[in-house]
Design an enzyme around this catalytic site. Structure first.
Site, PDB file in Angstrom:
ATOM      1  N   CYS A  41       0.784  -1.240   0.000  1.00  0.00           N
ATOM      2  CA  CYS A  41       0.000   0.000   0.000  1.00  0.00           C
ATOM      3  C   CYS A  41       0.811   1.283   0.000  1.00  0.00           C
ATOM      4  O   CYS A  41       0.281   2.344  -0.353  1.00  0.00           O
ATOM      5  CB  CYS A  41      -0.935   0.020   1.212  1.00  0.00           C
ATOM      6  N   ALA A  42       2.088   1.262   0.432  1.00  0.00           N
ATOM      7  CA  ALA A  42       2.847   2.509   0.587  1.00  0.00           C
ATOM      8  C   ALA A  42       2.989   3.240  -0.756  1.00  0.00           C
ATOM      9  O   ALA A  42       3.143   2.593  -1.797  1.00  0.00           O
ATOM     10  CB  ALA A  42       4.228   2.203   1.161  1.00  0.00           C
ATOM     11  N   GLY A  99       0.327   5.127   0.241  1.00  0.00           N
ATOM     12  CA  GLY A  99      -1.051   5.296   0.678  1.00  0.00           C
ATOM     13  C   GLY A  99      -1.965   6.014  -0.292  1.00  0.00           C
ATOM     14  O   GLY A  99      -3.136   6.261   0.030  1.00  0.00           O
ATOM     15  N   LYS A 130      -3.225   4.934  -3.254  1.00  0.00           N
ATOM     16  CA  LYS A 130      -4.276   4.036  -3.721  1.00  0.00           C
ATOM     17  C   LYS A 130      -5.231   3.659  -2.581  1.00  0.00           C
ATOM     18  O   LYS A 130      -6.443   3.552  -2.786  1.00  0.00           O
ATOM     19  CB  LYS A 130      -3.664   2.785  -4.346  1.00  0.00           C
ATOM     20  N   ASP A 147      -0.276  -4.030  -6.017  1.00  0.00           N
ATOM     21  CA  ASP A 147       0.663  -3.187  -6.770  1.00  0.00           C
ATOM     22  C   ASP A 147       2.054  -3.719  -6.464  1.00  0.00           C
ATOM     23  O   ASP A 147       2.722  -3.267  -5.543  1.00  0.00           O
ATOM     24  CB  ASP A 147       0.513  -1.722  -6.344  1.00  0.00           C
ATOM     25  N   CYS A 207       4.549  -0.979 -12.240  1.00  0.00           N
ATOM     26  CA  CYS A 207       5.050   0.180 -12.985  1.00  0.00           C
ATOM     27  C   CYS A 207       6.232  -0.256 -13.847  1.00  0.00           C
ATOM     28  O   CYS A 207       7.235   0.455 -13.961  1.00  0.00           O
ATOM     29  CB  CYS A 207       5.426   1.326 -12.052  1.00  0.00           C
TER      30      CYS A 207
END
Length: 560
Positions: free
Chosen positions: A299-300, A302, A304, A366, A423
């Site tokens: 999550c970092a 934050g 998203k 992600d 990414c």
């Protein structure tokens, strides 16, 4: 000069973005000048004296003509002419020295303008000329290399007509790869990978796009304000902005600003989040619903997670997990600032997550990646990645995606979805991982719900992927003006973990040995076994009778 004008940005807009396209808190601080003035915020299109020293004579001449048209005084033009003449003389002397040292380097284009492939001797001479003294470094002549790239590209686009006799396509491609690696400062490994992904004209556009920073974008926090009100407040503070696009209802693109975007009262009040345009797409593909249980596995910092919370209107529950405790500090700070109240922060290894907690309606992964889609933010990726790095990332991603799938409840009334994104633009980290997940778990690919983006690969070199990978989406900086990104959306249709794939592999190896040994010999063995068992069964009662008779015979004399 116009190309340099695009690259120059005001100091107030200097941004340091994280690897997944999201801005870290406090990274938008303005770099003020020593005298405290903010005059440099005005875009002067590269007309400052500091940049003129770096300009070539041709570019200086173009600037002079432009200045003359705008009505500069004769005195200024005379001074500029003197400076240009001195610069031209110096450049001629340098060019004369280079021609004396290596005249063959300039003969790659003949009189008719047709590109000629340099010989191996010419390339060796070029390498020797570039190796100079340590105290006087001699960089390669980028103008010659750029001209050679253009000529090479023209030949390759019409190879049958423009090629030299006796020269193969492989020779042209080898020279092109070498020149592009030198001109754009890429490692030979990464450039070879990019040449496999993109056609040659598109590859040039991709490499050029990586030299220019992506637009600064922010996401409106609808938990606290509306986009219209936020835009008006920022415009009043001197920010030049526009809506991000028709595909986003919350995004804004910032062109320039007289105030630091990361320290406005609106930012500190949590009215918006600094976030790359590409990092909005995975949450839109996830499409979280109110009152659901959602896992954000990595999550970092934050961005998203907070976007999911605002789409859920602070209902339900979000588990914001990250394996890095240091990065979780920014997550906690952003969630507090943005007013998110339905999130729980955890620090666990994502690969252990089905054991930690499961049964989620949706999962967003992600995944950590090589970062080949964000070269404009991290130019070090050009040279510090090799094959081992790519395969190491791919292995971790395969482990994480299986854990993400196992953490989802297939019988969820509203969910059962997993979104996987990176990414990176490498096939090994994207289509390869998705195809692996399709084989290992009871999931299928569904449409992402995004109206734009290029389809994922269903075949790449000698590899063939599942046809449903057409529903995955790729985003590139040269086509969508956002960071390179990959998004895939799964639907889980069964909580059972398939194990039937291992059995066929065992059966496939066993049959060759079966016809020679098992089929020919066993039947008689079975008959013999059956016969021996029958004989034993017949012999057993006879032995019992004999024992009984002998006992009776022994007892009679004793009685007597």
């Amino acid at each position: 000069a116009p190309a340099k004008a695009k690259k120059t940005q005001p100091k107030g807009n200097h941004v340091e973005l994280s690897s997944d396209g999201e801005g870290e808190e406090g990274s938008w601080e303005m770099e003020e000048e020593e005298d405290g003035s903010s005059e440099e915020m005005v875009d002067d299109y590269g007309a400052s004296s500091s940049e003129e020293e770096e300009l070539l004579p041709i570019e200086k001449a173009a600037l002079k003509q432009k200045a003359d048209r705008e009505g500069l005084s004769e005195d200024d033009s005379e001074e500029e002419e003197e400076e240009e003449e001195e610069a031209e003389e110096a450049s001629k002397q340098k060019m004369g020295q280079k021609e004396e040292e290596g005249p063959d380097l300039q003969l790659n284009v003949d009189i008719d303008g047709q590109f000629k492939l340099p010989t191996s001797e010419e390339i060796e001479k070029e390498d020797i000329l570039f190796i100079c003294d340590i105290h006087k470094p001699c960089p390669p002549d980028l103008h010659v290399i750029h001209q050679r790239i253009q000529g090479n590209m023209e030949v390759l686009q019409d190879f049958g007509v423009k090629r030299e006799e006796g020269r193969s396509r492989k020779e042209y491609l080898a020279l092109l790869r070498r020149d592009m690696a030198t001109y754009y400062s890429y490692s030979d490994f990464l450039l070879a990978k990019l040449m496999d992904i993109f056609p040659l004209p598109e590859l040039i556009n991709f490499l050029e796009a990586n030299e220019v920073p992506r637009p600064v974008t922010i996401r409106t926090n609808t938990l606290k304000t509306r986009r219209r009100d936020l835009a008006q407040a920022l415009i009043n503070r001197g920010v030049n902005l526009d809506p991000l696009g028709k595909w986003s209802k919350t995004g804004l693109v910032i062109y320039d600003s007289t105030v630091p975007i990361g320290a406005t009262p609106e930012y500190l009040a949590g009215h918006y989040m600094l976030q790359g345009a590409s990092s909005l797409l995975p949450v839109m593909a996830l499409a979280p619903q109110e009152n659901e249980r959602i896992l954000d596995m990595c999550c970092a910092p934050g961005g998203k997670t907070s976007y999911i919370a605002q789409l859920m209107k602070n209902t339900g529950m979000i588990l914001a997990n990250d394996s890095s405790a240091e990065r979780l500090r920014s997550v906690v700070g952003n969630l507090h600032r943005l007013g998110v109240t339905n999130a729980v922060v955890s620090n666990c290894d994502g690969r252990q997550f089905p054991k930690v907690l499961g049964g989620f309606d949706r999962v967003l992964l992600d995944a950590p990646c090589s970062g080949t889609g964000i070269i404009s933010k991290d130019p070090a990726v050009k040279t510090n990645k090799d094959e081992k790095d790519i395969l190491r990332c791919a292995h971790l991603q395969k482990e994480l995606i299986l854990s993400a799938i196992d953490s989802v409840n297939a019988s969820s009334e509203t969910g059962g979805y997993i979104v996987y994104c990176t990414c990176s633009i490498m096939v090994e980290e994207n289509e390869w991982v998705v195809d692996y997940a399709l084989k290992k778990r009871n999931v299928r690919l569904v449409a992402t719900g995004l109206d734009f983006g290029k389809e994922g690969f269903t075949r790449f070199k000698d590899r063939r992927f599942h046809p449903s990978l057409k529903s995955t989406r790729r985003f590139y900086p040269h086509t969508h003006n956002m960071d390179g990104f990959f998004i895939a959306k799964f639907k889980k249709f069964s909580n059972a973990i398939p194990q039937a794939q291992k059995e066929p592999a065992v059966e496939a190896t066993a049959p060759p040995a079966v016809p020679d040994t098992v089929i020919a010999e066993p039947p008689p063995k079975k008959k013999k076994l059956e016969g021996s068992k029958a004989d034993k069964e017949q012999k057993l009662p006879q032995l019992a009778l004999k024992k009984k008779r002998s006992l009776q015979a022994q007892r009679r004399p004793l009685k007597a």
